[in-house]
Design an enzyme around this catalytic site. Sequence first.
Site, PDB file in Angstrom:
ATOM      1  N   LYS A   1       0.818  -1.207   0.000  1.00  0.00           N
ATOM      2  CA  LYS A   1       0.000   0.000   0.000  1.00  0.00           C
ATOM      3  C   LYS A   1       0.860   1.270   0.000  1.00  0.00           C
ATOM      4  O   LYS A   1       0.425   2.316  -0.463  1.00  0.00           O
ATOM      5  CB  LYS A   1      -0.920   0.034   1.224  1.00  0.00           C
ATOM      6  CG  LYS A   1      -1.785  -1.198   1.454  1.00  0.00           C
ATOM      7  CD  LYS A   1      -3.034  -1.199   0.609  1.00  0.00           C
ATOM      8  CE  LYS A   1      -4.094  -2.198   1.009  1.00  0.00           C
ATOM      9  NZ  LYS A   1      -3.723  -3.606   1.018  1.00  0.00           N
TER      10      LYS A   1
HETATM   11  C1  LIG Z   1      -4.380  -4.772   0.596  1.00  0.00           C
HETATM   12  C2  LIG Z   1      -3.626  -6.049   0.577  1.00  0.00           C
HETATM   13  C3  LIG Z   1      -3.912  -7.086  -0.330  1.00  0.00           C
HETATM   14  C4  LIG Z   1      -5.091  -7.036  -1.290  1.00  0.00           C
HETATM   15  O1  LIG Z   1      -4.925  -6.091  -2.302  1.00  0.00           O
HETATM   16  P1  LIG Z   1      -6.193  -5.601  -3.173  1.00  0.00           P
HETATM   17  O2  LIG Z   1      -5.693  -4.446  -3.951  1.00  0.00           O
HETATM   18  O3  LIG Z   1      -7.246  -5.219  -2.170  1.00  0.00           O
HETATM   19  O4  LIG Z   1      -6.631  -6.740  -4.021  1.00  0.00           O
HETATM   20  C5  LIG Z   1      -3.078  -8.205  -0.349  1.00  0.00           C
HETATM   21  N1  LIG Z   1      -2.056  -8.320   0.511  1.00  0.00           N
HETATM   22  C6  LIG Z   1      -1.752  -7.345   1.426  1.00  0.00           C
HETATM   23  C7  LIG Z   1      -0.613  -7.557   2.356  1.00  0.00           C
HETATM   24  C8  LIG Z   1      -2.513  -6.179   1.483  1.00  0.00           C
HETATM   25  O5  LIG Z   1      -2.222  -5.216   2.397  1.00  0.00           O
END
Ligand SMILES: *Cc1c(COP(=O)(O)O)cnc(C)c1O
Length: 483
Positions: free
Chosen positions: A113
């Site tokens: 993120k």
């Molecule tokens: C947010 C997240 C995901 C999922 O990603 P999306 O974009 O919601 O499909 C997978 N792994 C981790 C560690 C995350 O923080």
Amino acid sequence: MRYLSTRGTMAPTSFSDILLDGLAPDGGLVVPAEIPTVSPDERESWRGLTYPELAARIIGLYATDIPTDDLEEMTRNAYSPLRFSAPEVVPVTPIDEQMSLVGLSEGPTMAFKDLAMQFLGQAIPYVLTRTGRVLNILGATSGDTGSAAEQAFGGADTINVFMLSPHGRMSDVQRAQMYSLTDPNIHNLAIDGVFDDCQDLVKAITGDAQFKADYSIGAVNSINFGRICAQIVYYFWAWLRATDDVEDRERSGSAVSVAVPSGNFGNIYAGHLARRMGLPIRRLILAANENNVLDEFFTTGIYEPRTREQTLATSSPSMDISKASNLERFIWEFVGPTEFPDRWAALVRSGRLDLSDQLPRLRDEFGFVSGTSTHQDRLASIRTVHAESGMVIDPHTADAVTVASRVSEPGVVTLVLETAKAEKFRRTVVEALGVEAPAQSERIAALLALPQRVVELPDDAESVREQIRTGALQRRNTTGFTD
Ligand SMILES: *Cc1c(COP(=O)(O)O)cnc(C)c1O
């Protein structure tokens, strides 16, 4: 570049405008009016660029209203060595002959993120300064989004962050990454409820147009197109690194697949856009955990979101999602804008969308394949990768390794996106590796030892509104002072 709403009633608007809000005003999702393409020659000319330089090129195709020099400065700041521990920002490391790991977790909160949020941390203040506005960001987190947003916006003087998190339901590290921050513009609100309750509170408050306007409320959740756009960059970056070696390029014929641990369909949707832009991605491999509505959709053509009661708490918690918000963008494109309103209305009415008659297109035209990984699969993949390469992967990344191994094709390299560092989800790693699990790092121990502060609130929108009323930044008056 102009932007439209999936619901079709928004006036075309610019990148700067859509940065500040998650949803289009009509409740739909913002989509680019056309997808820019990148020719093979142009792509090859990007091989020598650094990550921040590449980011400015790719984001620039979407952010056409922001001058190039300004974008370059933003990406230099966002992806600086002060924020990302790997010199290349996103390192690509082979696991074996068939698979490479794409390190998306080198940022301040050790999850992917950060790559999108650090860009917003530059771009949103830039837009606010130019328009003399302030923004109160209201969000809900199950752990990773909240910490990434707070790291990106902490200390910004035109932004306040109000982040709702489910009381007692995050990992120790996730909690410490949020609650130990001391920036006065960060407001952590622990809600007596689960993540979905937090999200419902955000919807209730942002659905009140008057309150939203009075307090200039904005959103940085995963449906924000600014985030999606910044995520496209690492698909190009990883593809370029995987084909840097001429021999590799010849051996694989440049066909590379990408495996993505998925929840809200934001990350893999960015991969889909990269593919539509012309990047030769062979397969987009969607990995789900036990909450596998997306796997169900890509294997049967039927999308049937589940309720919160049907959503399991798993050991890859950031993927515990049974209603994938970003899927709306893909379905809009898949069925086309003309057919979309009826199809979507049927889904809302009946809780089910049946595209099974077009199932082959999902794979043949759009390249999607998918699979489900369970707790036992996760543990096994963590063990296998450790035994083969010495690397320790986190449970979400392990889900992608599980599914990628199942669908691997001879001669095709799969890039597995590492969405978090193993340290962030240490309990499952210890369960998988036992005595071979790495000890807790000094960095984490120091983080966990910091004092924490958080405001505890009941699951009640009025209590949250009251916090915003007292803590919100007010719109500046015409003389430029804050009133
Ligand atoms: C947010 C997240 C995901 C999922 O990603 P999306 O974009 O919601 O499909 C997978 N792994 C981790 C560690 C995350 O923080």
